[in-house]
Write a protein that holds these residues in place. Structure first.
Motif, PDB file in Angstrom:
ATOM      1  N   SER A  22       0.828  -1.216   0.000  1.00 51.28           N
ATOM      2  CA  SER A  22       0.000   0.000   0.000  1.00 51.28           C
ATOM      3  C   SER A  22       0.857   1.259   0.000  1.00 51.28           C
ATOM      4  O   SER A  22       0.572   2.225  -0.720  1.00 51.28           O
ATOM      5  CB  SER A  22      -0.910  -0.003   1.224  1.00 51.28           C
ATOM      6  N   ALA A  23       1.911   1.271   0.823  1.00 59.98           N
ATOM      7  CA  ALA A  23       2.785   2.445   0.861  1.00 59.98           C
ATOM      8  C   ALA A  23       3.510   2.596  -0.470  1.00 59.98           C
ATOM      9  O   ALA A  23       3.622   3.702  -1.017  1.00 59.98           O
ATOM     10  CB  ALA A  23       3.792   2.328   2.006  1.00 59.98           C
ATOM     11  N   HIS A  43       8.579  -7.454  -4.609  1.00 62.18           N
ATOM     12  CA  HIS A  43       9.051  -8.810  -4.326  1.00 62.18           C
ATOM     13  C   HIS A  43       7.984  -9.450  -3.452  1.00 62.18           C
ATOM     14  O   HIS A  43       7.536  -8.841  -2.484  1.00 62.18           O
ATOM     15  CB  HIS A  43      10.390  -8.732  -3.583  1.00 62.18           C
ATOM     16  N   THR A  49       0.694  -6.555   2.316  1.00 63.56           N
ATOM     17  CA  THR A  49       0.011  -7.191   3.447  1.00 63.56           C
ATOM     18  C   THR A  49      -1.487  -6.939   3.469  1.00 63.56           C
ATOM     19  O   THR A  49      -2.283  -7.859   3.661  1.00 63.56           O
ATOM     20  CB  THR A  49       0.628  -6.671   4.772  1.00 63.56           C
ATOM     21  N   LYS A  59     -10.987  -8.894   7.703  1.00 57.19           N
ATOM     22  CA  LYS A  59     -12.287  -8.238   7.897  1.00 57.19           C
ATOM     23  C   LYS A  59     -13.438  -9.016   7.236  1.00 57.19           C
ATOM     24  O   LYS A  59     -14.560  -9.010   7.751  1.00 57.19           O
ATOM     25  CB  LYS A  59     -12.256  -6.806   7.373  1.00 57.19           C
ATOM     26  N   ALA A 125      14.978  -6.116  -3.835  1.00 55.45           N
ATOM     27  CA  ALA A 125      15.926  -4.992  -3.821  1.00 55.45           C
ATOM     28  C   ALA A 125      16.850  -5.092  -2.615  1.00 55.45           C
ATOM     29  O   ALA A 125      16.472  -5.604  -1.566  1.00 55.45           O
ATOM     30  CB  ALA A 125      15.148  -3.680  -3.769  1.00 55.45           C
ATOM     31  N   TYR A 189      -4.157  -6.331  18.634  1.00 58.53           N
ATOM     32  CA  TYR A 189      -5.397  -6.347  17.855  1.00 58.53           C
ATOM     33  C   TYR A 189      -5.484  -7.533  16.910  1.00 58.53           C
ATOM     34  O   TYR A 189      -6.570  -8.083  16.676  1.00 58.53           O
ATOM     35  CB  TYR A 189      -5.614  -5.001  17.138  1.00 58.53           C
ATOM     36  N   ASP A 316       4.732   0.562   7.184  1.00 54.60           N
ATOM     37  CA  ASP A 316       5.006  -0.264   8.370  1.00 54.60           C
ATOM     38  C   ASP A 316       6.492  -0.425   8.654  1.00 54.60           C
ATOM     39  O   ASP A 316       6.889  -0.646   9.806  1.00 54.60           O
ATOM     40  CB  ASP A 316       4.378  -1.652   8.191  1.00 54.60           C
ATOM     41  N   PHE A 323      -0.902   1.114  10.270  1.00 52.55           N
ATOM     42  CA  PHE A 323      -2.233   1.001   9.672  1.00 52.55           C
ATOM     43  C   PHE A 323      -2.093   1.364   8.197  1.00 52.55           C
ATOM     44  O   PHE A 323      -1.276   2.217   7.842  1.00 52.55           O
ATOM     45  CB  PHE A 323      -3.220   1.980  10.328  1.00 52.55           C
ATOM     46  N   VAL A 324      -2.957   0.778   7.384  1.00 52.15           N
ATOM     47  CA  VAL A 324      -2.777   0.965   5.950  1.00 52.15           C
ATOM     48  C   VAL A 324      -2.970   2.428   5.532  1.00 52.15           C
ATOM     49  O   VAL A 324      -2.259   2.939   4.653  1.00 52.15           O
ATOM     50  CB  VAL A 324      -3.688   0.006   5.154  1.00 52.15           C
TER      51      VAL A 324
END
Ligand SMILES: Cc1cc2nc3c(=O)[nH]c(=O)nc-3n(C[C@H](O)[C@H](O)[C@H](O)COP(=O)(O)OP(=O)(O)OC[C@H]3O[C@@H](n4cnc5c(N)ncnc54)[C@H](O)[C@@H]3O)c2cc1C
Length: 475
Positions: A22-23, A43, A49, A59, A125, A189, A316, A323-324
């Protein structure tokens, strides 16, 4: 290294982003929109995630578990009878995987072709001893680099852990057959959400932790949730130290020391949920002169710069705010700063966070303890949900709302909700805190009747009055 998209023949880019989660996607797209030629280096499974092993699969399975639970909880209403049971868990997992595959395609794989200036380079990488960026051993030349390699499940230091067939949050959500019993080591969590999924599907679940359920949450909330878990048959054993773990004849045995002495806890399967470890070991960060912070992630400043010029990190892998939406936010800042002389700063002062247990936990701003530690003269309000009409009508009064305020200015500092539909209400509190509202201003706003969010108004009024004495909607 294999590539797709418009890769440069000379392997030369304005920005290289390491990690296609996501990042990584947020950074690559932002940089492309800013006019950069970008290499996005992936990779492992594209999307990272959240879509593959985290938010999405957990979820959707939580919704499955909720459906099972709500049907069997119908006795709280007179005159009806419902029930639900698992008939084919493999089918549940198959449907979960279809959703994951569809969302990965729609939100990651199919997005790439829309960005001509992003080349997707598949490979691992790392930095060479001289600090050059290598992908599968080949040099990739980039003026700026953003590291977004995420995390993986961290292993606790328990003797014998390497020798037992443990599950992680990833593999537990892939099990096609439900075990009779599951021991979850870790009560954060991920442990809490997974415990409820399996317990509601009929598995005997035990959570083991050193510090109790959700130790970061407000203590009232952690304790109340532990009671609700107990009502559902989930055992929580805390305040222990670990001795060793071993596999024996189809069972896993965890040897612990509790307050009264040694004890052995056995289950068919064990899942590790003791936090996440940043994916940094294989990057050779020393070679690039990139330092690690106290939280074991890559050290960044508020501009998302690492300790090496022109190299940024986000998501992360920085070890904080895992958190995403924070990964995407930090990555956007990193990309914009890399393109535009570092003018933006990361600001997490008003960061809502949700735990998708039932009741849900949603919080924003300071906890009582944090507010005191920050030097505020703190005033708190705690409202149990049996004061909230929505909860009474649903005949489900599990939960509470705790507000934290500055006693001198009356400004709201934090909001913490434990309620069946609590997650969607937290942004209202976030906006009130952002706007600098006092609890009096918040409590005098108009809220719709018979909503969960109305509980926030009642909790704000509770600072100065006993809301149980109010007439209906007299607020
Ligand atoms: C069970 C679970 C449930 C979760 N639920 C939620 C939720 O409900 N809401 C929420 O906000 N967050 C949730 N999260 C957290 C969320 O998933 C993460 O915050 C988010 O995915 C982090 O994104 P990222 O891009 O930093 O890392 P990742 O998504 O992990 O992406 C990093 C990528 O980099 C790749 N990579 C690693 N090393 C290299 C290398 N050397 N070269 C190239 N690529 C590399 C990895 O394979 C991976 O694809 C959950 C997490 C878990 C585990």
């Amino acid at each position: 290294m294999s590539d797709c998209g418009d890769s440069n023949d000379n392997n030369s880019y304005d920005i290289a982003v390491i990690g296609a989660g996501s990042a990584g996607f947020s950074a690559a797209i932002t940089a492309a929109e800013e006019g950069a030629q970008v290499a996005l280096i992936g990779h492992g499974t594209i999307g990272g995630t959240c879509v593959n092993f985290g938010c999405v699969p957990s979820k959707t399975l939580i919704r499955v578990a909720e459906t099972l639970h709500v049907a069997s909880a119908s006795e709280r209403f007179k005159g009806i009878e419902t029930s639900a049971k698992v008939v084919d868990w493999a089918e549940v997992i198959k449907q979960k995987q279809e959703l994951v595959d569809d969302l990965r395609k729609a939100k990651y794989t199919d997005i790439l072709p829309a960005y001509n200036s992003v080349a997707y380079l598949e490979g691992e990488a790392e930095f060479s001893p001289e600090g050059k960026l290598l992908v599968s051993g080949e040099v990739v030349d980039a003026k700026k680099i953003i590291i977004a390699t995420g995390t993986r499940p961290a292993l606790p230091t328990i003797d014998g852990i390497d020798e037992v067939p443990y599950l992680t949050s990833t593999t537990a959500l892939e099990l096609e057959t439900l075990p009779a019993s599951l021991l979850i080591i870790g009560a954060g969590y991920i442990g809490a959400e997974t415990a409820q999924i399996f317990a509601r599907a009929g598995v005997k679940v035990t959570i083991i932790s050193r510090r109790g359920l959700l130790p970061q949450a407000e203590p009232e909330i952690g304790r109340a949730l532990a009671d609700y878990f107990d009502d559902e048959g989930i055992s929580i054993i805390d305040g222990i130290t670990y001795d060793r773990i071993e596999a024996d004849d189809g069972a896993i045995n965890l040897h612990i020391f509790n307050k009264t002495g040694p004890e052995v806890i056995s289950a068919e399967k064990v899942m590790i949920a003791t936090g996440r470890a940043p994916n940094i070991e294989r990057l050779n960060l020393d070679g690039a002169g990139i330092e690690i912070s106290d939280n074991a992630g890559i050290k960044v400043d508020l501009q998302m710069r690492t300790t090496r010029d022109n190299i940024y990190a986000a998501g992360d892998v920085t070890g904080s705010d895992q958190f995403v939406y924070m990964a995407a936010y930090g990555a956007k800042i990193a990309a914009k700063n890399a393109m535009n002389s570092n003018s933006l700063s990361y600001d997490n002062t008003i960061m809502p966070a949700v735990v998708f247990t039932d009741p849900q936990i949603a919080s924003v701003g300071y906890t009582e303890l944090q507010a005191r530690a920050a030097g505020f003269n703190v005033k708190i309000s705690v409202l149990t949900l049996d004061n909230v009409p929505r909860a009474l009508a649903a005949r489900d009064t599990r939960g509470l709302i705790k507000l934290v305020a500055d006693a001198e200015t009356k400004k709201l500092l934090g909001a913490h909700i434990l309620a069946p539909e609590g997650a969607d209400s937290i942004q209202t509190a976030a906006m009130a805190i952002k706007a600098g509202m006092t609890y009096e201003e918040f409590g005098s706003m108009i809220f719709p009747y018979l909503t969960t969010v109305e509980g926030l108004k009642l909790a704000a009024q509770t600072f100065d009055m006993d809301v149980s004495k109010l007439s209906c909607c007299a607020g």
